[in-house]
Scaffold this motif. Structure first.
Motif, PDB file in Angstrom:
ATOM      1  N   ASN A 225      13.167  47.313  17.600  1.00 12.78           N
ATOM      2  CA  ASN A 225      12.505  47.368  18.911  1.00 12.78           C
ATOM      3  C   ASN A 225      12.079  45.976  19.360  1.00 12.78           C
ATOM      4  O   ASN A 225      12.248  45.605  20.524  1.00 12.78           O
ATOM      5  CB  ASN A 225      11.284  48.284  18.864  1.00 12.78           C
ATOM      6  N   LEU A 226      11.511  45.215  18.431  1.00 19.63           N
ATOM      7  CA  LEU A 226      11.050  43.862  18.728  1.00 19.63           C
ATOM      8  C   LEU A 226      12.214  42.995  19.214  1.00 19.63           C
ATOM      9  O   LEU A 226      12.114  42.308  20.239  1.00 19.63           O
ATOM     10  CB  LEU A 226      10.441  43.267  17.456  1.00 19.63           C
ATOM     11  N   LEU A 227      13.318  43.050  18.497  1.00 17.86           N
ATOM     12  CA  LEU A 227      14.483  42.246  18.847  1.00 17.86           C
ATOM     13  C   LEU A 227      15.058  42.683  20.189  1.00 17.86           C
ATOM     14  O   LEU A 227      15.414  41.852  21.022  1.00 17.86           O
ATOM     15  CB  LEU A 227      15.542  42.362  17.749  1.00 17.86           C
ATOM     16  N   ARG A 228      15.129  43.981  20.416  1.00 18.12           N
ATOM     17  CA  ARG A 228      15.661  44.481  21.690  1.00 18.12           C
ATOM     18  C   ARG A 228      14.817  44.006  22.864  1.00 18.12           C
ATOM     19  O   ARG A 228      15.352  43.634  23.901  1.00 18.12           O
ATOM     20  CB  ARG A 228      15.724  46.003  21.669  1.00 18.12           C
ATOM     21  N   LYS A 229      13.495  44.003  22.694  1.00 21.24           N
ATOM     22  CA  LYS A 229      12.608  43.509  23.760  1.00 21.24           C
ATOM     23  C   LYS A 229      12.888  42.042  24.049  1.00 21.24           C
ATOM     24  O   LYS A 229      12.949  41.623  25.192  1.00 21.24           O
ATOM     25  CB  LYS A 229      11.145  43.675  23.343  1.00 21.24           C
ATOM     26  N   THR A 230      13.028  41.265  22.977  1.00 18.08           N
ATOM     27  CA  THR A 230      13.216  39.823  23.133  1.00 18.08           C
ATOM     28  C   THR A 230      14.539  39.495  23.801  1.00 18.08           C
ATOM     29  O   THR A 230      14.600  38.600  24.624  1.00 18.08           O
ATOM     30  CB  THR A 230      13.158  39.122  21.758  1.00 18.08           C
ATOM     31  N   VAL A 231      15.595  40.214  23.446  1.00 13.04           N
ATOM     32  CA  VAL A 231      16.904  39.860  23.999  1.00 13.04           C
ATOM     33  C   VAL A 231      17.172  40.486  25.359  1.00 13.04           C
ATOM     34  O   VAL A 231      18.126  40.113  26.020  1.00 13.04           O
ATOM     35  CB  VAL A 231      18.080  40.232  23.055  1.00 13.04           C
TER      36      VAL A 231
ATOM     37  N   MET B 180       8.029  32.798  25.040  1.00 15.69           N
ATOM     38  CA  MET B 180       8.890  33.879  24.566  1.00 15.69           C
ATOM     39  C   MET B 180       9.426  33.511  23.189  1.00 15.69           C
ATOM     40  O   MET B 180       9.880  32.401  22.972  1.00 15.69           O
ATOM     41  CB  MET B 180      10.043  34.044  25.547  1.00 15.69           C
ATOM     42  N   SER B 181       9.405  34.457  22.270  1.00 12.75           N
ATOM     43  CA  SER B 181       9.844  34.110  20.921  1.00 12.75           C
ATOM     44  C   SER B 181      11.361  34.214  20.799  1.00 12.75           C
ATOM     45  O   SER B 181      12.012  34.934  21.535  1.00 12.75           O
ATOM     46  CB  SER B 181       9.143  34.985  19.894  1.00 12.75           C
ATOM     47  N   ASN B 182      11.878  33.503  19.858  1.00 15.05           N
ATOM     48  CA  ASN B 182      13.311  33.429  19.635  1.00 15.05           C
ATOM     49  C   ASN B 182      13.769  34.655  18.836  1.00 15.05           C
ATOM     50  O   ASN B 182      13.262  34.909  17.755  1.00 15.05           O
ATOM     51  CB  ASN B 182      13.590  32.129  18.867  1.00 15.05           C
ATOM     52  N   PRO B 183      14.749  35.407  19.371  1.00 19.66           N
ATOM     53  CA  PRO B 183      15.199  36.602  18.653  1.00 19.66           C
ATOM     54  C   PRO B 183      15.740  36.272  17.269  1.00 19.66           C
ATOM     55  O   PRO B 183      15.599  37.068  16.337  1.00 19.66           O
ATOM     56  CB  PRO B 183      16.299  37.182  19.539  1.00 19.66           C
ATOM     57  N   LEU B 184      16.325  35.094  17.115  1.00 25.70           N
ATOM     58  CA  LEU B 184      16.894  34.750  15.813  1.00 25.70           C
ATOM     59  C   LEU B 184      15.809  34.486  14.777  1.00 25.70           C
ATOM     60  O   LEU B 184      16.004  34.745  13.595  1.00 25.70           O
ATOM     61  CB  LEU B 184      17.855  33.564  15.941  1.00 25.70           C
ATOM     62  N   SER B 185      14.650  33.997  15.205  1.00 22.56           N
ATOM     63  CA  SER B 185      13.562  33.812  14.230  1.00 22.56           C
ATOM     64  C   SER B 185      13.033  35.178  13.788  1.00 22.56           C
ATOM     65  O   SER B 185      12.596  35.358  12.648  1.00 22.56           O
ATOM     66  CB  SER B 185      12.449  32.940  14.803  1.00 22.56           C
TER      67      SER B 185
END
Length: 107
Positions: free
Chosen positions: A91-97, A1-6
């Motif tokens: 959208n990408l960030l929302r999915k990750t978090v 899973m990728s880091n939302p902060l990156s």
């Protein structure tokens, strides 16, 4: 899973992040903000101000992380509030978090 902060760092390099109280408020009012992020360790007044403003303008809000990490993610000193101005990054960030417990997400 990728880091939302990156992902925030990527968005910053793409020129799709604005930061600072007044600039973010302006982005919310002009409907440019697609997602607002407020540091979890910001004052309750700040959290309330952005919760109310985002609620009024129907902008998704994320409260979490801390100001040090938010700043570091975009290559700046501490940041209390950031806004993503690109729907794809939002959208990408929302999915990750969505699977991160340290973050409160308000649609």
């Amino acid at each position: 899973m990728s880091n939302p902060l990156s992902q925030l760092g990527l968005a910053m390099r793409a020129g799709k992040v604005v930061s600072g109280d007044e600039i973010v408020l302006k982005a919310i009012r002009s409907k440019e903000a697609k997602l607002v992020i407020v540091a979890g360790n910001s004052s309750l007044n700040t959290q309330k101000k952005f919760r109310d403003k985002c609620g009024t303008y129907k902008v998704p809000l994320l409260i979490g992380f801390d100001r040090e990490h938010l700043g570091a993610s975009v290559g700046k000193p501490e940041r209390v509030v950031l806004a993503l101005t690109d729907q794809g990054f939002a959208n990408l960030l929302r999915k990750t978090v969505s699977n991160t417990s340290e973050v409160e997400y308000i649609e």
